[in-house]
Design a protein around this motif. Structure first.
Motif, PDB file in Angstrom:
ATOM      1  N   ARG A  27     -34.619 -53.922  -0.398  1.00  0.00           N
ATOM      2  CA  ARG A  27     -34.776 -52.512   0.014  1.00  0.00           C
ATOM      3  C   ARG A  27     -33.578 -51.948   0.766  1.00  0.00           C
ATOM      4  N   GLN A  76     -45.500 -47.945  -4.808  1.00  0.00           N
ATOM      5  CA  GLN A  76     -44.068 -47.750  -4.997  1.00  0.00           C
ATOM      6  C   GLN A  76     -43.686 -47.937  -6.462  1.00  0.00           C
ATOM      7  N   CYS A 134     -38.780 -55.634  -0.992  1.00  0.00           N
ATOM      8  CA  CYS A 134     -37.932 -55.069  -2.032  1.00  0.00           C
ATOM      9  C   CYS A 134     -38.116 -53.556  -2.142  1.00  0.00           C
ATOM     10  N   VAL A 135     -37.262 -52.923  -2.949  1.00  0.00           N
ATOM     11  CA  VAL A 135     -37.379 -51.490  -3.194  1.00  0.00           C
ATOM     12  C   VAL A 135     -38.782 -51.152  -3.690  1.00  0.00           C
ATOM     13  N   ASP A 141     -44.302 -47.023   3.437  1.00  0.00           N
ATOM     14  CA  ASP A 141     -43.326 -48.099   3.600  1.00  0.00           C
ATOM     15  C   ASP A 141     -44.047 -49.346   4.104  1.00  0.00           C
ATOM     16  N   TRP A 146     -30.239 -49.032   0.042  1.00  0.00           N
ATOM     17  CA  TRP A 146     -30.749 -48.343  -1.145  1.00  0.00           C
ATOM     18  C   TRP A 146     -30.573 -46.855  -0.912  1.00  0.00           C
TER      19      TRP A 146
END
Length: 399
Positions: free
Chosen positions: A145, A195, A188-189, A281, A148
């Motif tokens: 993450r 997400q 992670c993203v 988040d 980014w």
């Protein structure tokens, strides 16, 4: 091994070989005899599925040489082994003494990740059993993450477009369909299915989808049926499922001594408190830590789930537990219906070698026996949902 869903679909169940360190063809062939064949025999099965992990160098070697691919396919067939899925998340050195955040590099902003994944697709197209509907490859959920930003997001999106085009070329050249599955993971993203729905929408969903790792799903404190509905609403197919369970601590303060026995130097063990559930988040530092020792040092609010894959049949001793209830709920949501929710399942406990000393296998035979016990556990869970074991005839051998 293969099972049959009541809706008629064949469901492939195997184990992921990223638990083994081999990174060249000779080593991979050796691990088939050391582990995979004993696992198959312990299960009393004539056919065992492998979620093969091929490090980048051997993937490139195989992709460049059809003779080597034919040799690998022949060696698999001779041992009663089949491959319908590859694990393309770790790029190399996954069983090195220290892995931690290295496993997220190179990421989907890079040419290296694209090349590696398309090499895997070319290899898998030639390894697929003749009667397999398709192949799948799991991969990382874009990147770690941090950092980014818009530029990196745009670069990743371009890579995914190139990936879909490359997969179309593989299918045109070989006649075999291979799909890529992005695997949400803590830190992670793309950590959660929320997400995934936001950040992966708009990609070519005929060729690209999601790998649902059930330990990761639990660590995000997501409810399985809701998570699957979210993915369906977003139009994201579940291409692959990793049947896994994480460590759970209902009372981290009271279980701190037991938890410290699970701190180890090789892998990240991202830890999430229940307060992360539903957050935009999930890695909010109020409820999240990037490793277990960090969570213990900052006294993260509990209860906790820890990204530490534990053997399915052997959860930690009290006061700790595992997320098996999440696993069972997810399998019910996937398979307790008129059609199968996914046809590629891997048991992925890559952490056998770093378990606390008293739980760690001491010999190759003990590791093979442990993997077999996990597969038997997963098989029995699926049979309990109404799936039946399937016998096939392939290459002239009844399996």
């Amino acid at each position: 091994m293969r099972l049959r869903h009541a809706g008629g679909e064949t469901v492939h169940l195997g184990y992921c070989t990223n638990v083994h360190p081999a990174e060249d063809l000779a080593g991979i062939l050796g691990q088939l005899d050391t582990y995979a064949v004993p696992v198959r025999e312990a299960l009393g099965s004539d056919l065992l599925g492998l979620g093969l992990w091929l490090a980048a160098p051997v993937a490139a070697e195989l992709a460049a040489d059809p003779t080597l691919r034919r040799r690998l396919r022949t060696e698999l067939d001779a041992r009663g082994l089949e491959v319908v899925t590859l694990n393309g998340f770790p790029y190399a050195a996954f069983q090195a003494p220290v892995v931690k955040q290295d496993v997220y590099h190179p990421d989907w902003t890079t040419e290296q990740r694209l090349t590696y994944t398309l090499n895997l697709a070319r290899v898998l197209a030639d390894l697929l059993p003749d009667d397999a509907a398709r192949g799948s490859i799991s991969t990382l959920p874009l990147a770690w993450r941090q950092p980014w930003d818009t530029d990196r997001a745009d670069a990743a999106r371009r890579r995914l477009d190139q990936l879909a085009a490359g997969l179309a070329t593989v299918q045109r050249d070989t006649g075999r369909e291979v799909r890529i599955a992005f695997e949400p993971e803590p830190g992670c993203v793309v950590e959660s299915t929320s997400q995934a729905a936001e950040l992966l929408s708009g990609m070519d969903t005929d060729r690209l989808g999601v790998c649902l790792d059930l330990a990761h799903l639990a660590c995000a404190w997501e409810e399985p049926a809701e998570a699957l509905d979210r993915l369906r609403t977003a139009g994201l197919p579940v291409v692959k499922v990793q049947v896994s369970a994480a460590v759970e601590a209902a009372d981290p303060e009271g279980g701190a001594e037991a938890l410290r026995r699970w701190v180890e130097p090789r892998f990240l063990h991202q830890t999430r408190g229940a307060g992360c559930a539903g957050l935009a988040d999930p890695a909010d530092p109020t409820y999240a830590a990037d490793d277990l020792d960090e969570a213990l040092d900052k006294a993260l609010p509990g209860p906790w789930r820890v990204h530490y894959h534990v053997p399915l049949h052997a959860p930690p001793e009290e006061p700790l537990g595992s997320t098996l209830p999440v696993l069972r709920a997810a399998l019910r949501a996937l398979f307790d219906g008129p059609t199968a929710g996914c046809d590629h399942l891997d048991v992925e406990t890559y952490t056998w070698g770093v378990l606390p000393a008293a739980r760690r296998p001491g010999t190759d035979a003990e590791l093979a026996a442990g993997i077999a016990a996990e597969l038997a556990f997963a098989r029995d869970e699926l049979v309990g949902l109404g799936l039946t074991t399937e016998r096939t005839v392939s290459m002239g051998v009844t399996r």
